[in-house]
Design a protein around this motif. Structure first.
Motif, short mmCIF file in Angstrom:
data_model
loop_
_atom_site.label_atom_id
_atom_site.label_comp_id
_atom_site.label_asym_id
_atom_site.label_seq_id
_atom_site.Cartn_x
_atom_site.Cartn_y
_atom_site.Cartn_z
N UNK A 25 0.80 -1.23 0.00
CA UNK A 25 0.00 0.00 0.00
C UNK A 25 0.83 1.27 0.00
N UNK A 26 0.23 2.28 -0.62
CA UNK A 26 0.73 3.64 -0.53
C UNK A 26 -0.43 4.45 0.07
N UNK A 27 -0.19 5.03 1.27
CA UNK A 27 -1.25 5.66 2.04
C UNK A 27 -0.99 7.16 2.21
N UNK A 28 -2.06 7.94 2.11
CA UNK A 28 -2.02 9.37 2.41
C UNK A 28 -2.94 9.60 3.60
N UNK A 29 -2.38 10.15 4.68
CA UNK A 29 -3.12 10.43 5.91
C UNK A 29 -3.27 11.95 6.02
N UNK A 30 -4.49 12.44 5.77
CA UNK A 30 -4.75 13.88 5.78
C UNK A 30 -5.30 14.30 7.14
N UNK A 31 -4.88 15.47 7.60
CA UNK A 31 -5.23 15.96 8.94
C UNK A 31 -4.72 14.92 9.95
N UNK A 32 -3.47 14.53 9.82
CA UNK A 32 -2.93 13.38 10.56
C UNK A 32 -2.82 13.59 12.06
N UNK A 33 -2.80 14.82 12.52
CA UNK A 33 -2.77 15.07 13.97
C UNK A 33 -1.59 14.37 14.63
N UNK A 34 -1.88 13.53 15.62
CA UNK A 34 -0.82 12.82 16.36
C UNK A 34 -0.14 11.76 15.52
N UNK A 35 -0.72 11.42 14.37
CA UNK A 35 -0.16 10.36 13.54
C UNK A 35 -0.70 9.00 13.92
N UNK A 36 -1.72 8.96 14.74
CA UNK A 36 -2.34 7.73 15.23
C UNK A 36 -2.60 6.73 14.09
N UNK A 37 -3.23 7.18 13.00
CA UNK A 37 -3.56 6.30 11.88
C UNK A 37 -2.30 5.93 11.09
N UNK A 38 -1.44 6.90 10.85
CA UNK A 38 -0.18 6.62 10.14
C UNK A 38 0.66 5.59 10.89
N UNK A 39 0.72 5.75 12.20
CA UNK A 39 1.49 4.81 13.03
C UNK A 39 0.90 3.41 12.97
N UNK A 40 -0.41 3.33 12.94
CA UNK A 40 -1.08 2.02 12.83
C UNK A 40 -0.73 1.36 11.50
N UNK A 41 -0.76 2.14 10.42
CA UNK A 41 -0.38 1.59 9.11
C UNK A 41 1.08 1.14 9.12
#
Length: 180
Positions: A45-61
């Protein structure tokens, strides 16, 4: 707030209290990743996390082995917090970008398999995110845009809207060319 799966499973995140964020709840995040895990091979996957804030979702990925993640937020404190976690846990697959999301979308030319947006719930332009992503052709043909928003808000007026999944006062609206 914790990491739910992957190599960092169980890691508790303790961001500074002064960050202007409303992180995705663990329950909603777990439901989201259960859906995605059945749809995608995370290792490609190539993921774009918009309004990432703390990075919670990016870190999960990243914890689950996603090789390319771009995290966009305009708050300097959020970007610095995410950078510190990237360094601490050697998460070099995450690229933090300090930018206004709408300006970023105007300039971005890459295509992503997944775009996740968790804007402030009171954002006036909330209804324009899907149009912006699809007008700029930022998704791969099999990709999905997922927008987190208040459950009372409806985003189903876009032609590529697929479905809304509710988790208490928060919902995820899915957009794409293929049925989930």
């Amino acid at each position: 707030m914790r990491i739910i799966g992957g190599r960092l499973k169980g890691l508790r995140l303790n961001p500074p209290a002064n960050l202007p964020v409303r992180p995705t709840t663990d329950q909603a995040k777990e439901a989201l990743f259960n859906i995605l895990y059945n749809q995608f091979n995370f290792e490609n996957l190539k993921v774009l996390d918009l309004f990432s804030g703390t990075g919670n979702i990016s870190l999960e990925f990243a914890s689950r082995g996603v090789p390319e993640i771009c995290s966009v937020d305009r708050d300097f404190g959020c970007i610095n917090y995410l950078r510190s976690l990237i360094k601490q846990y050697e998460l070099n697959t995450i690229k933090p970008v300090k930018a206004d999301v709408f300006n970023y979308l105007e300039l971005e030319t890459d295509k992503f398999d997944l775009i996740f947006a968790d804007p402030p719930y009171d954002l006036p332009q909330l209804n324009t995110i899907a149009a912006k992503v699809f007008d700029r052709n930022l998704l791969q043909p099999e990709g999905y845009l997922i927008i987190e928003h208040p459950s009372l808000k409806k985003l189903d007026n876009h032609p590529l809207f697929l479905e809304q999944r509710k988790y208490g006062s928060s919902s995820f609206s899915f957009f794409g060319k293929n049925v989930l």
